[in-house]
Structure formats: C-alpha cells, structure tokens
Design a protein around this motif. Structure first.
Motif, PDB file in Angstrom:
ATOM      1  N   PHE A 100       0.817  -1.203   0.000  1.00  0.00           N
ATOM      2  CA  PHE A 100       0.000   0.000   0.000  1.00  0.00           C
ATOM      3  C   PHE A 100       0.856   1.259   0.000  1.00  0.00           C
ATOM      4  N   ASP A 101       0.455   2.208  -0.852  1.00  0.00           N
ATOM      5  CA  ASP A 101       1.129   3.501  -0.873  1.00  0.00           C
ATOM      6  C   ASP A 101       0.645   4.399   0.262  1.00  0.00           C
ATOM      7  N   ARG A 102      -0.589   4.212   0.654  1.00  0.00           N
ATOM      8  CA  ARG A 102      -1.164   5.048   1.698  1.00  0.00           C
ATOM      9  C   ARG A 102      -2.374   4.338   2.284  1.00  0.00           C
ATOM     10  N   ALA A 103      -2.645   4.586   3.576  1.00  0.00           N
ATOM     11  CA  ALA A 103      -3.844   4.043   4.221  1.00  0.00           C
ATOM     12  C   ALA A 103      -4.757   5.194   4.624  1.00  0.00           C
ATOM     13  N   TYR A 104      -6.046   4.917   4.637  1.00  0.00           N
ATOM     14  CA  TYR A 104      -7.027   5.916   5.064  1.00  0.00           C
ATOM     15  C   TYR A 104      -7.957   5.259   6.069  1.00  0.00           C
ATOM     16  N   LYS A 105      -8.186   5.935   7.199  1.00  0.00           N
ATOM     17  CA  LYS A 105      -9.074   5.417   8.234  1.00  0.00           C
ATOM     18  C   LYS A 105     -10.292   6.316   8.354  1.00  0.00           C
ATOM     19  N   PHE A 106     -11.459   5.694   8.416  1.00  0.00           N
ATOM     20  CA  PHE A 106     -12.667   6.467   8.676  1.00  0.00           C
ATOM     21  C   PHE A 106     -12.605   7.055  10.083  1.00  0.00           C
ATOM     22  N   SER A 107     -13.194   8.222  10.256  1.00  0.00           N
ATOM     23  CA  SER A 107     -13.336   8.762  11.605  1.00  0.00           C
ATOM     24  C   SER A 107     -14.326   7.882  12.369  1.00  0.00           C
ATOM     25  N   GLU A 108     -14.207   7.918  13.679  1.00  0.00           N
ATOM     26  CA  GLU A 108     -15.088   7.081  14.496  1.00  0.00           C
ATOM     27  C   GLU A 108     -16.540   7.503  14.291  1.00  0.00           C
ATOM     28  N   VAL A 109     -17.379   6.525  14.070  1.00  0.00           N
ATOM     29  CA  VAL A 109     -18.795   6.792  13.805  1.00  0.00           C
ATOM     30  C   VAL A 109     -19.493   7.149  15.110  1.00  0.00           C
ATOM     31  N   SER A 110     -20.333   8.173  15.083  1.00  0.00           N
ATOM     32  CA  SER A 110     -21.120   8.485  16.279  1.00  0.00           C
ATOM     33  C   SER A 110     -22.103   7.343  16.527  1.00  0.00           C
ATOM     34  N   LYS A 111     -22.321   7.036  17.776  1.00  0.00           N
ATOM     35  CA  LYS A 111     -23.231   5.934  18.120  1.00  0.00           C
ATOM     36  C   LYS A 111     -24.633   6.200  17.581  1.00  0.00           C
ATOM     37  N   SER A 112     -25.049   7.463  17.644  1.00  0.00           N
ATOM     38  CA  SER A 112     -26.387   7.813  17.164  1.00  0.00           C
ATOM     39  C   SER A 112     -26.533   7.515  15.674  1.00  0.00           C
ATOM     40  N   ASN A 113     -25.574   7.978  14.883  1.00  0.00           N
ATOM     41  CA  ASN A 113     -25.632   7.739  13.434  1.00  0.00           C
ATOM     42  C   ASN A 113     -25.564   6.260  13.107  1.00  0.00           C
ATOM     43  N   PHE A 114     -24.720   5.545  13.849  1.00  0.00           N
ATOM     44  CA  PHE A 114     -24.561   4.122  13.555  1.00  0.00           C
ATOM     45  C   PHE A 114     -25.832   3.344  13.876  1.00  0.00           C
ATOM     46  N   ILE A 115     -26.481   3.682  14.975  1.00  0.00           N
ATOM     47  CA  ILE A 115     -27.727   3.001  15.337  1.00  0.00           C
ATOM     48  C   ILE A 115     -28.817   3.304  14.314  1.00  0.00           C
ATOM     49  N   ASN A 116     -28.910   4.563  13.887  1.00  0.00           N
ATOM     50  CA  ASN A 116     -29.867   4.901  12.830  1.00  0.00           C
ATOM     51  C   ASN A 116     -29.581   4.117  11.556  1.00  0.00           C
ATOM     52  N   TYR A 117     -28.280   3.978  11.240  1.00  0.00           N
ATOM     53  CA  TYR A 117     -27.871   3.205  10.064  1.00  0.00           C
ATOM     54  C   TYR A 117     -28.331   1.761  10.178  1.00  0.00           C
ATOM     55  N   MET A 118     -28.157   1.156  11.355  1.00  0.00           N
ATOM     56  CA  MET A 118     -28.572  -0.239  11.551  1.00  0.00           C
ATOM     57  C   MET A 118     -30.086  -0.391  11.354  1.00  0.00           C
ATOM     58  N   PHE A 119     -30.844   0.499  11.984  1.00  0.00           N
ATOM     59  CA  PHE A 119     -32.300   0.380  11.916  1.00  0.00           C
ATOM     60  C   PHE A 119     -32.823   0.628  10.498  1.00  0.00           C
ATOM     61  N   ASN A 120     -32.159   1.488   9.749  1.00  0.00           N
ATOM     62  CA  ASN A 120     -32.588   1.749   8.367  1.00  0.00           C
ATOM     63  C   ASN A 120     -32.159   0.641   7.416  1.00  0.00           C
ATOM     64  N   ALA A 121     -30.924   0.153   7.588  1.00  0.00           N
ATOM     65  CA  ALA A 121     -30.399  -0.862   6.676  1.00  0.00           C
ATOM     66  C   ALA A 121     -31.093  -2.200   6.865  1.00  0.00           C
ATOM     67  N   ARG A 122     -31.393  -2.553   8.119  1.00  0.00           N
ATOM     68  CA  ARG A 122     -32.026  -3.852   8.408  1.00  0.00           C
ATOM     69  C   ARG A 122     -33.148  -3.630   9.422  1.00  0.00           C
ATOM     70  N   PRO A 123     -34.271  -3.122   8.949  1.00  0.00           N
ATOM     71  CA  PRO A 123     -35.342  -2.706   9.867  1.00  0.00           C
ATOM     72  C   PRO A 123     -36.029  -3.872  10.572  1.00  0.00           C
ATOM     73  N   ILE A 124     -36.578  -3.569  11.726  1.00  0.00           N
ATOM     74  CA  ILE A 124     -37.404  -4.498  12.493  1.00  0.00           C
ATOM     75  C   ILE A 124     -38.840  -3.992  12.425  1.00  0.00           C
ATOM     76  N   SER A 125     -39.767  -4.895  12.228  1.00  0.00           N
ATOM     77  CA  SER A 125     -41.167  -4.508  12.128  1.00  0.00           C
ATOM     78  C   SER A 125     -41.619  -3.783  13.396  1.00  0.00           C
ATOM     79  N   GLU A 126     -42.189  -2.604  13.233  1.00  0.00           N
ATOM     80  CA  GLU A 126     -42.640  -1.814  14.378  1.00  0.00           C
ATOM     81  C   GLU A 126     -43.760  -2.525  15.135  1.00  0.00           C
ATOM     82  N   GLU A 127     -44.489  -3.383  14.457  1.00  0.00           N
ATOM     83  CA  GLU A 127     -45.585  -4.104  15.099  1.00  0.00           C
ATOM     84  C   GLU A 127     -45.087  -5.061  16.179  1.00  0.00           C
ATOM     85  N   LYS A 128     -43.814  -5.443  16.086  1.00  0.00           N
ATOM     86  CA  LYS A 128     -43.263  -6.387  17.054  1.00  0.00           C
ATOM     87  C   LYS A 128     -42.590  -5.693  18.235  1.00  0.00           C
TER      88      LYS A 128
END
Length: 495
Positions: free
Chosen positions: A288-316
């Motif tokens: 590798f000529d260079r590496a790039y690291k993502f900044s740490e994800v905020s917990k709030s954004n990551f949780i929203n990402y989880m719920f949107n990407a793989r939703p759970i039925s609200e009825e349950k």
C-alpha cells in the motif's frame, strides 16, 4: 443507455457521513497521480481503506463507484470474498474490468485491440497460476501418493537409486538419467518463467495504453479505479495472492486501487500462512502507498444506520415514552458499546424479532438490556435482570441513563405532558408488574399517567394471552417478561 445518478441520489441514506470521505479520498488520489506524472514517475497507486468491521466500508465503496461513474471515470467493484472460490484473483479482476467496460463503452478500433490483448495476456497469466495450484488440489485426493510422485519428479528416488546400485555401469546409467531428467525439468521451468514474464510485459504495456487512450477515444477519463471489498474475509492464501497480483501485475500508470480491509484481521490471515512470528505489519506495508481510516462513527448515526439498513417490524416492538432508536442509544452509551458491539446486539434483537411467536409485542426496555448483558458477558446484570430484581449495579445503569421522554405525552384530556420520565422509575414499575400475575396487575389502582400506560400494555398482553390460551390457567400467568432471558440465550446461538 446508462443513467448516471446525481450526488444526492447516490448518497441518500448516508447515515454515517461517508460522502465527505469519498470527496476527500477522490481529491487526494487525483492530486497524487498528477504529482507523480509531473515528477516522471509511472506506477499504479494502491490505497488501503483500513477500517473495522461494521464501519460501512461496503456501503462506501458501492456509493463511491457510482460517484466515480457519474463523473466519467471507469470504476470497477470487486467483492473479493464472493470470488475467492477462484484459484487465481487475476481471473476475477479481468472479468470485473471487462464487465464494467462493456456496461459503459462500445470499444472499437485501436483501444479495443489494446484491451483485447491485455485481457488475453492477463488470462494467460492466470491459467499458468492455476496449474501451480493444481498440485495442492491433487494432494487432497492423492494423499501420500502425491508425495511419492513428487519424489520421482524431484529426482529423490533416482538419487537414492544411484546410492543403492552396486554395479559401476548401472550407477553411471542412473546418474545420466538423473541429470537428463533434471535438465528437462530445468528447461521446462525456464520456458514457463519466460512465458509468464513475456505475458506480464504484454499485459502491462497494453493495459497502460488502453487507459491512456480512454480520454482520447471516449468521453471517459483516466485513471481506472478498481475498488476491492471484503479482502479480510477471504481465505488467507487468496487474500495474499490478490495483493501480490495488485502489486506486481497491475503496476501500471493511471490505475488506482482502493482495497477495503480490516487490517488487524488481515494480519491474522497472513500469520496463518507464514507463521505467528512473521512480521505481518511490515509485509502489508509493501503493498500500500497510503492508508485511510474512517473517523469514528457516532453511536447515534450508527444506530440509525442499523435500523434503516435492516429494519425491524414496528408491530413487534413495544417502546413507550421514547423512540426505540433513542432507547438503544441510551443503553449503548451506558454500557460503552463499540460499533461492533452495537451491530452484534442489534442483529441479536433482529433474531429475537424474527423468531418471536408470542401474541404481545417485545418490551424492548427489558429485551435490549438482556441482549447487551448477554453479548458483553456481564453475568451479574443478566441474572439480576432475568429475575426482574434491581440490584445496586442495575440501579446505577438505569440512573446513568436518566430521563427518557423524547416526545410529548398526552393525558386523557388531550393535553401535552412535559414531565420527565426517569429510566430507573420506569424499570421499577416494569419489574414490579412483571413479577405479578396479570390479574393482580389489572386490579391495581394507578393514578400516574405513564404508569397507567405500562399497566395498559400488561392488560393488553393479558387479553391477548387469555384469548389465545387453551386452558383457563393461563389467565393467571405472569407476563412473558419472565421468559425473556431464555429467549435471549436461545437466539444467542445464532452467531
């Protein structure tokens, strides 16, 4: 005709704010290539997108490919893990590049010739590599028999025969046979090496010419971007072979590789091949000529990402006073969960929801707590929560979460209630109700509006249970809360 998406369309649902990373990486790579061109250096550029599992690398690469294509760059996406059944990564590379070109360009004339020659020579290299891999495949079927064949091919058996021979003439003939055999093998190996070397030179030369002609004979621009995903999930030998191919075979001007890895996991794979004492970190730096690291994800954004990407039925889900995402976030902060912990706990909650067979919805106040304790191996919290008893440790967690209310509560007159509701107070009531029979909970006089909300849910569970029960005894049963710990342990087998 290919329709290219707008930037806003491409980065829709970018809950981890990866668009700014894409813009920065693209700007950096194009600048570095220009700097190299100005200084007379000609080589490919390889970047390691180094980030842990669950940080959104796949989402990022897929969107980056769309962004590059919308700006008229040829970009190729390769799922290395999907292709690691192949003996040689070169085959996957050539197929992916060829598929991308056919999607965006109608090659003709000289530029088509350059690509056809590059493709032919690249596949020739791959086929040569496959013949080397055939030995390991044959060993699985021939076992010890292959070792005996190999000894003959290496001359070991013939040399032993020389030592065992007693007649001088016989020794001389065997020695001549050994030498002749070695000469034939050496010549074949030399021809094979020269053939591969020649194919490699042809491949690099024609691939370089093809990329340089892109801007001249089409409306696409150089460089050629190759995005490699899921490398750390591949079998170790394939991952190493892929890096070797990138470094040595695609070392061509105006070719850019972005290889997404979890470098720590990849280092383990390398040590699995070369041994635990091998310096895997130094080895990776070669590629590798260079590496790039993502900044740490905020917990709030990551949780929203989880719920949107793989939703759970609200009825349950039953989650009064607060949105379930906010509740999950408060638990994640209280227990200091990492993004990987959050994803594992969320996937566990989804497993519970997928297998939920009860008539009442899941009380996520209790379920998320048990799942986190189970995932963290926190036995004291798990056992006290399972028995619906608030120990001093549990009380500290609940009090650290503090206020729950995130939306207006309405009283019976339709007036908004702004009172804060404390997590500790809610869990005291839930555990108190959970230890009582449905009948006793229903008979309780409750004059607090939020306690009345919780009591009402227990009454709904009672009505649903009695309606669906087959025996009258079930009417006196307690809430399903008492079964939650068993459910968590059972669904926890899905790893």
């Amino acid at each position: 005709m290919v329709r290219y998406m707008s930037p806003d369309e491409i980065w829709k649902n970018d809950l981890l704010d990866r668009r700014q990373d894409a813009d920065l990486i693209q700007l950096f790579l194009l600048a570095r290539l220009q700097e190299r061109a100005d200084s007379g250096r000609t080589a490919s550029y390889v970047m390691n997108l180094d980030s842990s599992w669950g940080s959104g690398k796949t989402f990022f690469l897929e969107r980056l490919q769309l962004q590059l294509e919308s700006q008229k760059f040829i970009s190729v996406y390769i799922d290395a893990w999907k292709d690691d059944h192949a003996e040689d990564p070169m085959i996957a590379f050539m197929a992916a590049i060829d598929g991308s070109l056919k999607k965006h360009l109608k090659l003709k004339g000289q530029i088509k010739k350059y690509w056809d020659v590059a493709k032919e020579s690249g596949l020739k290299i791959a086929i040569t590599g496959v013949s080397l891999a055939a030995k390991s495949a044959a060993r699985r079927y021939l076992g010890d028999g292959l070792s005996q064949i190999q000894e003959i091919a290496d001359g070991t058996v013939l040399e032993n025969s020389v030592e065992a021979a007693t007649d001088d003439e016989a020794k001389k003939k065997i020695e001549e046979s050994v030498q002749k055999f070695i000469d034939v093998r050496a010549e074949a190996a030399l021809k094979k090496f020269e053939s591969t070397k020649s194919s490699l030179e042809v491949f690099r030369k024609n691939l370089g010419k093809f990329v340089s002609e892109l801007e001249q004979q089409s409306d696409f621009k150089s460089p050629l971007f190759v995005l490699v995903d899921e490398l750390d999930r591949c079998r170790p030998t394939y991952a190493i072979a892929l890096l070797e191919r990138v470094k040595h075979f695609f070392n061509v001007e105006n070719v850019v590789f972005i290889v997404a890895t979890d470098s720590e996991q990849l280092k383990h794979s390398i040590k699995a091949v070369y041994g635990q004492d091998f310096d895997s970190n130094k080895y990776l730096l070669r590629f590798f000529d260079r590496a790039y690291k993502f900044s740490e994800v905020s917990k709030s954004n990551f949780i929203n990402y989880m719920f949107n990407a793989r939703p759970i039925s609200e009825e349950k889900i039953y989650c009064p006073f607060i949105d379930v995402r906010e509740l999950f976030l408060k638990y994640a902060v209280a227990f200091s969960l990492s993004p990987r912990d959050i994803e594992q706990c969320y996937d566990h909650l989804r497993a519970v929801a997928s297998t939920w067979r009860y008539v009442s919805p899941i009380n996520v106040y209790q379920m998320i707590l048990l799942i986190i304790a189970f995932q963290q191996g926190n036995n004291s919290v798990f056992h006290s929560a399972s028995s619906l008893s608030i120990t001093q440790e549990l009380e500290q967690y609940f009090r650290s979460i503090g206020s729950l209310i995130q939306k207006d509560m309405m009283d019976s007159m339709g007036r908004a209630r702004q009172n804060d509701i404390q997590m500790y107070d809610v869990m005291v009531v839930i555990y108190d109700f959970g230890q009582k029979s449905f009948r006793d909970v229903g008979r309780m006089e409750v004059n607090n509006y939020w306690k009345h909300e919780l009591q009402g849910q227990f009454n709904i569970e009672y009505n649903l249970t009695s309606r669906n029960s087959q025996t009258a005894d079930n009417i006196l049963n307690k809430s399903f809360l008492v079964k939650y710990s068993q459910i968590v342990q059972t669904t926890g087998r899905f790893t």
